[in-house]
Structure formats: C-alpha cells, structure tokens
Write a protein that holds these residues in place. Structure first.
Motif, short mmCIF file in Angstrom:
data_model
loop_
_atom_site.label_atom_id
_atom_site.label_comp_id
_atom_site.label_asym_id
_atom_site.label_seq_id
_atom_site.Cartn_x
_atom_site.Cartn_y
_atom_site.Cartn_z
N THR A 8 -0.13 37.13 -6.82
CA THR A 8 -0.87 36.55 -5.70
C THR A 8 -1.19 35.10 -6.03
N ILE A 9 -1.08 34.24 -5.00
CA ILE A 9 -1.34 32.82 -5.21
C ILE A 9 -1.72 32.15 -3.90
N ASN A 10 -2.72 31.27 -3.98
CA ASN A 10 -3.09 30.42 -2.86
C ASN A 10 -2.19 29.19 -2.96
N ILE A 11 -1.29 29.02 -1.97
CA ILE A 11 -0.28 27.96 -2.08
C ILE A 11 -0.72 26.65 -1.43
N LEU A 12 -1.93 26.57 -0.90
CA LEU A 12 -2.52 25.35 -0.35
C LEU A 12 -1.76 24.90 0.89
N ASN A 13 -2.41 24.97 2.05
CA ASN A 13 -1.73 24.69 3.31
C ASN A 13 -1.34 23.23 3.50
N ASP A 35 7.89 42.23 -7.45
CA ASP A 35 8.27 43.11 -6.35
C ASP A 35 7.53 42.72 -5.06
N LEU A 36 6.28 42.31 -5.24
CA LEU A 36 5.43 41.93 -4.12
C LEU A 36 4.73 40.62 -4.42
N ILE A 37 4.63 39.77 -3.40
CA ILE A 37 3.94 38.49 -3.53
C ILE A 37 2.94 38.38 -2.39
N ALA A 38 1.67 38.13 -2.72
CA ALA A 38 0.63 37.93 -1.73
C ALA A 38 0.27 36.44 -1.73
N LEU A 39 0.43 35.80 -0.58
CA LEU A 39 0.18 34.37 -0.45
C LEU A 39 -1.00 34.10 0.47
N GLN A 40 -1.79 33.12 0.11
CA GLN A 40 -2.84 32.62 0.98
C GLN A 40 -2.54 31.16 1.30
N GLU A 41 -3.05 30.69 2.43
CA GLU A 41 -2.87 29.33 2.94
C GLU A 41 -1.41 28.99 3.22
N VAL A 42 -0.73 29.89 3.89
CA VAL A 42 0.64 29.64 4.35
C VAL A 42 0.56 28.65 5.51
N LYS A 43 1.35 27.61 5.45
CA LYS A 43 1.35 26.57 6.49
C LYS A 43 2.20 27.03 7.67
N GLN A 46 5.44 25.78 10.08
CA GLN A 46 6.51 25.56 9.10
C GLN A 46 6.86 26.82 8.33
N ASN A 47 5.88 27.64 8.04
CA ASN A 47 6.06 28.93 7.37
C ASN A 47 6.71 28.79 6.00
N ASN A 48 5.96 28.19 5.07
CA ASN A 48 6.48 28.05 3.71
C ASN A 48 6.59 29.40 2.99
N ALA A 49 5.99 30.46 3.52
CA ALA A 49 6.22 31.81 2.98
C ALA A 49 7.66 32.23 3.24
N ARG A 50 8.14 32.00 4.46
CA ARG A 50 9.52 32.32 4.81
C ARG A 50 10.48 31.47 3.96
N SER A 71 -4.80 29.68 14.37
CA SER A 71 -3.67 30.62 14.34
C SER A 71 -2.32 29.93 14.35
N GLN A 72 -2.26 28.72 14.84
CA GLN A 72 -1.00 27.96 14.87
C GLN A 72 -0.82 27.09 13.62
N LYS A 73 -1.82 27.08 12.74
CA LYS A 73 -1.79 26.16 11.60
C LYS A 73 -1.71 26.82 10.23
N GLU A 74 -2.29 28.03 10.11
CA GLU A 74 -2.39 28.63 8.78
C GLU A 74 -2.46 30.14 8.86
N GLY A 75 -2.03 30.80 7.78
CA GLY A 75 -2.12 32.25 7.69
C GLY A 75 -1.97 32.73 6.26
N ILE A 76 -1.77 34.03 6.13
CA ILE A 76 -1.50 34.64 4.83
C ILE A 76 -0.21 35.44 4.98
N ALA A 77 0.39 35.81 3.84
CA ALA A 77 1.67 36.52 3.92
C ALA A 77 1.86 37.44 2.72
N ILE A 78 2.60 38.51 2.98
CA ILE A 78 3.09 39.39 1.93
C ILE A 78 4.60 39.32 1.94
#
Length: 145
Positions: A8-13, A35-43, A46-50, A71-78
């Motif tokens: 898990t990591i906060n990737i800074l939006n 196997d699994l990655i939990a991200l916070q502050e996905v931009k 642009q979707n840097n998680a993708r 909702s159009q600027k930031e989120g979290i991702a698995i």
C-alpha cells in the motif's frame, strides 16, 4: 497455506515530478512483485493507477473516485493480479473521502482487502475514528462467507 504479497502506498495526487516518481514506483513494485497494490491519491482523470498497472502488466484495476467536487480529480485504487470476485466503494462522509474493498480468491480461499484514504488532521481525530467504524461496519457482513 497460500501466501499473498500486498503493498500500500499514497502516491500523491500532485503530478509534478511524476516522471521521476513514477519510475521509482515502477522499479520498487517490479522488484516486490506484489499480488495486490492499494493506492491512495490516484490522480484523475489521468489515472496514474491505470498507468502503473499497464507498465507492470497483469493487473486488474478497481478505482474509486472521491465524492462530490473531487470525484473528477482524485481517488483510490486496488490493483490485483488475483481474480476480483466482488468490489465496492464506501462513502466515508467527510472530506470527500472514500474507502473500497475487494473480495479476492487465492487457491480456493476468499479474503477481503480494504483500502482507505482517511480523514486528515494531525494527531488523534474523532472523525478518523468514525470513518474506521464505518469501514468495519461495512465489512462485518462479509465475515464468515
């Protein structure tokens, strides 16, 4: 018993210096092979998680945007290399924060991974404690399934 590796990591939006930060994330995640990655502050959008999932290869991506105007600027991702059998997003009801969970199957066993970006305030916070209780209440029906 099967083992699962979770990061898990906060990737800074803020995408400034993303070229350098993204490269460092890729290097570290490639070395760890989680196997699994939990991200916070996905931009978003642009979707840097993708982007990370595409660069690493083999990951399914579940993004949960924040609520309201954010909702159009930031989120979290698995990101998951394991089959995601069920996913959900939970509104944490303050600071436009959300939590998410994914039910994952590994060697015939189901388990749940929860990811959250909780209320921010230095030190102890009754609001953050309330958000944790909301998450635990949402996950309670999944026990024993």
């Amino acid at each position: 018993m099967a083992k699962v590796k979770i990061v898990t990591i906060n990737i800074l939006n803020d995408l400034s210096r993303w070229e350098q930060r993204g490269a460092l994330l890729l290097e570290g995640l490639s070395r760890l092979q989680p196997d699994l990655i939990a991200l916070q502050e996905v931009k978003l959008p642009q979707n840097n998680a993708r982007w990370l999932a595409d660069q690493l290869g083999g990951y399914e991506v579940f993004v949960s945007p924040k609520t309201g105007m954010l909702s159009q600027k930031e989120g979290i991702a698995i990101l998951s290399r394991l089959p995601l059998e069920q996913t959900a997003t939970l509104d944490l009801q303050s600071q436009n924060r959300v939590a998410q969970w994914a039910r994952v199957r590994l060697d015939g066993h189901l388990f749940v991974l929860a990811n959250a970006h909780l209320y921010w305030w230095p030190g102890e916070s009754a609001e953050r404690d309330r958000q944790v209780r909301l998450i635990l209440e949402a996950l309670a029906p999944l026990q024993g399934e």
